[in-house]
Write an enzyme that holds these catalytic residues in place. Structure first.
Site, PDB file in Angstrom:
ATOM      1  CB  SER A 149      -0.825  -0.106   1.200  1.00 38.92           C
ATOM      2  OG  SER A 149      -2.041   1.102   1.118  1.00 38.92           O
ATOM      3  CG  ASP A 152      -7.657  -1.540  -3.372  1.00 41.29           C
ATOM      4  OD1 ASP A 152      -8.272  -0.908  -2.539  1.00 41.29           O
ATOM      5  OD2 ASP A 152      -6.422  -1.761  -3.504  1.00 41.29           O
ATOM      6  CG  HIS A 182      -5.682  -1.948   0.182  1.00 39.03           C
ATOM      7  ND1 HIS A 182      -5.228  -1.732  -1.133  1.00 39.03           N
ATOM      8  CD2 HIS A 182      -5.085  -1.379   1.046  1.00 39.03           C
ATOM      9  CE1 HIS A 182      -4.196  -0.888  -0.590  1.00 39.03           C
ATOM     10  NE2 HIS A 182      -4.142  -0.954   0.517  1.00 39.03           N
TER      11      HIS A 182
END
Length: 312
Positions: free
Chosen positions: A124, A241, A294
């Site tokens: 991320s 996501d 995610h």
């Protein structure tokens, strides 16, 4: 005496000739020995996302164990900005990216295990931070960079804030209403990659981090060359996501300037003008995708698709 002197002068030449013939005959065997001689695996440097820490046993701590199990003897360094879990997590929210990268660079330079180079693995927010590190800090050199759910073109929207602290997330949402204010850019990490597609001029003028490492104001040739020097750049997008908005940012895609229409990587100015050298990388640029939200992936997927092909 004359014969003796003649014999002594010829002896070294004969020995040398025999040695040359012997080495020539043995060269295939010696070559096989060199090819099969075991070498130490390339170290791996990881950088966690916002709300996480370097060594959380449920996230990067577990990832470290998986890598070490798969690659015997590998050295894994997990970047921590500050001492202790609390400080590391706080820095992920409230220290600007430029400062974090500066600290990480010094951290890696002081680690003798990394002096000959390393592979980067970013999660991320840690994905674009490691990319910035590769561009700005080439000593020690990064060899391959893998980012999972990185925000390489930034984000526009924060529907879910990773981590367990509701207080931090709510505070960040309020601050991002003023993302391009100098004081917010200085104290809030996500402000460094907040990218408003409806106000591109302000973004390019005020962004202290993302607009710089993406070469959007001018082309920094050192940034570009350091990225091109990577052996591989592997970008992983999560198809479902809900944290990275838009999810195409993980592949350098984004909204078309002045609108909310998605552009794929090859439609962006970064690609068309090759401002980062991504086009020049050719097949060394790898775009992977996987279903799931995610950073949601299985251990089996991670080992099969990331560890074995790019790190082992």
């Amino acid at each position: 005496m004359a014969k003796e002197l003649k014999f002594k002068s010829m002896l070294p030449k004969n020995i040398c000739f025999v040695l040359i013939l012997l080495l020539h005959a043995l060269s295939p065997i010696l070559g096989m020995f060199r090819m099969n001689f075991p070498t130490s695996p390339v170290p791996i440097v990881m950088w966690h996302g916002i709300g996480d820490t370097c060594c959380n046993p449920l996230s990067l701590g577990r990832i470290k164990e998986v890598i070490e199990k798969e690659i015997n003897g590998v050295y894994v360094h997990s970047i921590s900005i500050g001492h202790g879990f609390a400080k590391d997590a706080e820095s992920g929210y409230f220290m600007p990216p430029n400062k974090q990268i500066e600290i990480a660079c010094e951290q890696l330079r002081s680690d003798d295990n990394l002096k000959n180079g390393y592979h980067g693995l970013g999660f991320s927010q840690g994905g674009q931070f490691l990319r910035g590190l590769a561009q700005r800090c080439s000593d020690p050199p990064m060899k391959t960079l893998v980012t999972l759910g990185g925000q390489h073109q930034g984000v526009y929207g924060l529907p879910k804030c990773p981590g367990d602290s509701k207080k931090y997330c709510d505070y960040i949402r309020r601050l991002l209403n003023h993302a391009y204010s100098n004081w917010v850019q200085r104290i809030l990490a996500p402000a460094g990659y907040w990218h408003d597609p409806l106000d591109e001029p302000t973004y390019k003028k005020k962004s202290k981090f993302l607009a710089d490492i993406n070469n959007e104001v001018f082309i920094n040739q050192e940034y570009k060359q350091n990225l091109v020097n990577l052996e591989k750049l592997v970008l992983v997008k999560f198809n479902n996501d809900t944290t990275v908005q838009p999810k195409e940012s993980s592949w350098f895609g984004y909204y078309k300037p002045g609108s909310l229409v998605i552009q794929r990587l090859n439609e962006t100015s970064l690609w068309i003008e090759d401002r980062l050298g991504l086009k020049k990388m050719g097949d060394r640029l790898v775009l992977l995708d996987t279903d799931g939200d995610h950073l949601q992936f299985s251990e089996e997927w991670f080992v099969t698709n990331i560890v074995r092909p790019y790190f082992k």
